[in-house]
Design an enzyme around this catalytic site. Structure first.
Site, PDB file in Angstrom:
ATOM      1  CG  ASN A 170      13.101   3.491   1.484  1.00  0.00           C
ATOM      2  OD1 ASN A 170      12.855   2.472   1.598  1.00  0.00           O
ATOM      3  ND2 ASN A 170      12.265   4.345   0.533  1.00  0.00           N
TER       4      ASN A 170
ATOM      5  CG  ASP B 193      13.269   2.164  -2.242  1.00  0.00           C
ATOM      6  OD1 ASP B 193      13.329   1.698  -1.241  1.00  0.00           O
ATOM      7  OD2 ASP B 193      12.420   2.013  -2.937  1.00  0.00           O
TER       8      ASP B 193
ATOM      9  CD  GLU C 267      12.045  -1.779   0.138  1.00  0.00           C
ATOM     10  OE1 GLU C 267      12.985  -2.594   0.775  1.00  0.00           O
ATOM     11  OE2 GLU C 267      12.223  -0.578  -0.257  1.00  0.00           O
TER      12      GLU C 267
ATOM     13  CG  ASN D 213       9.031   1.614   3.523  1.00  0.00           C
ATOM     14  OD1 ASN D 213       8.204   0.864   2.682  1.00  0.00           O
ATOM     15  ND2 ASN D 213       9.838   2.355   2.865  1.00  0.00           N
TER      16      ASN D 213
ATOM     17  NE  ARG E 232       3.098   0.918   2.615  1.00  0.00           N
ATOM     18  CZ  ARG E 232       4.754   0.511   2.494  1.00  0.00           C
ATOM     19  NH1 ARG E 232       5.507   0.149   3.250  1.00  0.00           N
ATOM     20  NH2 ARG E 232       4.866   0.917   1.085  1.00  0.00           N
TER      21      ARG E 232
END
Length: 325
Positions: A182, A236, A39, A133, A131
């Site tokens: 995202n 995403d 990512e 991202n 958490r």
């Protein structure tokens, strides 16, 4: 009447034009680039390197363009790394999202371990199942990033938030009621900010004041909902090219959609040999290579988790901006 030489020239020009129309892109894997949950790709123009993370391994990765080699490190003492952002003026320091903290870590880009220096800030202490991202810096060097629930159902428990942080200031909430925070991208020409909450199945645009960093007037510009929940594509990560087109990664669709945000029209579908496409960023010496991260969650077969480069797109993007602290 055309002379033969003039005809030949015009024919060559016509064929060149037609070839340009049909020119196809090329998808190639980067060597030794695996990340189980890759990512957050960030192109560092000064170092000609692509930085990204392996979230669930607390891994930092650096692809060196000139060496065509990937270096990997683990953030010492941590189990998660949601993003990695180079720090302005500190060549070996990075902001990394570990759990709900943003840590400053020291890494030379080569060593197998990245050392934690200090905590920059922390959010949502009451949500132990959350958490960090995705996170990026806007063109002015401000931090924008969001959280998600990673234990339990993010589609039901929308405990995530999108945050903004400016050097010398306090962390502030940009948006609440977020499932999976995202993709983020900015267009200075159009004065827009683009944002993806995966659980909304859509890309939103905001009017963005680049002086204050304030986003207003949300509007859906690309909708990935299909006819039934089983058909939903999960948007995403996100990047943007110099013409203002968006590149929307689909986590379960093996595709990046090139989208015109003014019309919502899909201009191109970039296909990959694995399903879980997580994010992308333009890079390379001319900023015309699209680097793409993927994941290998839920027992996806090889080549899942590979990081790719896409060439031949006839598009350029922007290098990442360092975080100002």
């Amino acid at each position: 009447m055309l002379h033969l030489s003039e005809f030949s020239v015009r024919f060559a020009l016509l064929m060149g034009f037609l070839c340009g129309l049909t020119m196809s892109y090329k998808v190639e894997p980067l060597p030794d680039s695996y990340a189980g949950l890759g990512e957050g790709p960030h192109w560092d123009a000064e170092r000609q390197s692509l930085y990204y993370v392996d979230i669930e391994a607390a891994g930092l990765l650096r692809y060196d363009y000139n060496q065509n080699k990937v270096y990997k490190a683990k953030v010492e003492g941590e189990s998660l790394a949601g993003f990695v952002l180079p720090i302005e003026g500190k060549p070996q320091e990075f902001a990394v999202g570990c759990g709900r903290r943003v840590l400053i870590v020291n890494w030379d880009g080569i060593a197998p371990v990245a050392k934690v220096v200090r905590t920059l800030f922390e959010v949502q202490k009451e949500y132990e199942s959350n958490r960090w991202n995705d996170a990026k810096t806007d063109p002015k060097g401000r931090f924008f990033g969001g959280t998600m629930r990673y234990i339990g159902d993010e589609f039901v428990h929308r405990h995530g938030e999108l945050y903004k942080w400016t050097a010398g200031g306090q962390i502030s909430v940009v948006k609440s009621d977020v499932g999976i925070s995202n993709g983020l991208a900015w267009d200075e020409k159009a004065k827009k900010f683009y944002y993806i909450d995966t659980t909304d199945y859509e890309v939103k645009s905001y009017d963005f004041d680049f002086e204050t960093g304030v986003a207003t007037n949300p509007k859906v510009v690309f909708n990935l909902r299909k006819t039934s929940p089983k058909d939903h594509l999960l948007p995403d990560g996100l990047t943007i090219d110099s013409e203002g087109n968006l590149y929307v990664a689909t986590f379960n669709g093996a595709t990046i959609f090139k989208v015109d945000p003014n019309t919502g029209k899909v201009l191109l579908e970039i296909k990959f040999p694995t399903k879980q496409i997580t994010s992308s960023a333009f890079g390379g010496p001319n900023l015309d290579i699209l680097y793409v991260t993927t994941a290998a969650k839920f027992d996806q077969p090889s080549p899942a988790g590979t990081t790719y480069k896409v060439t031949g797109l006839n598009a350029t993007g922007y290098a990442g901006t360092n975080l100002k602290i």
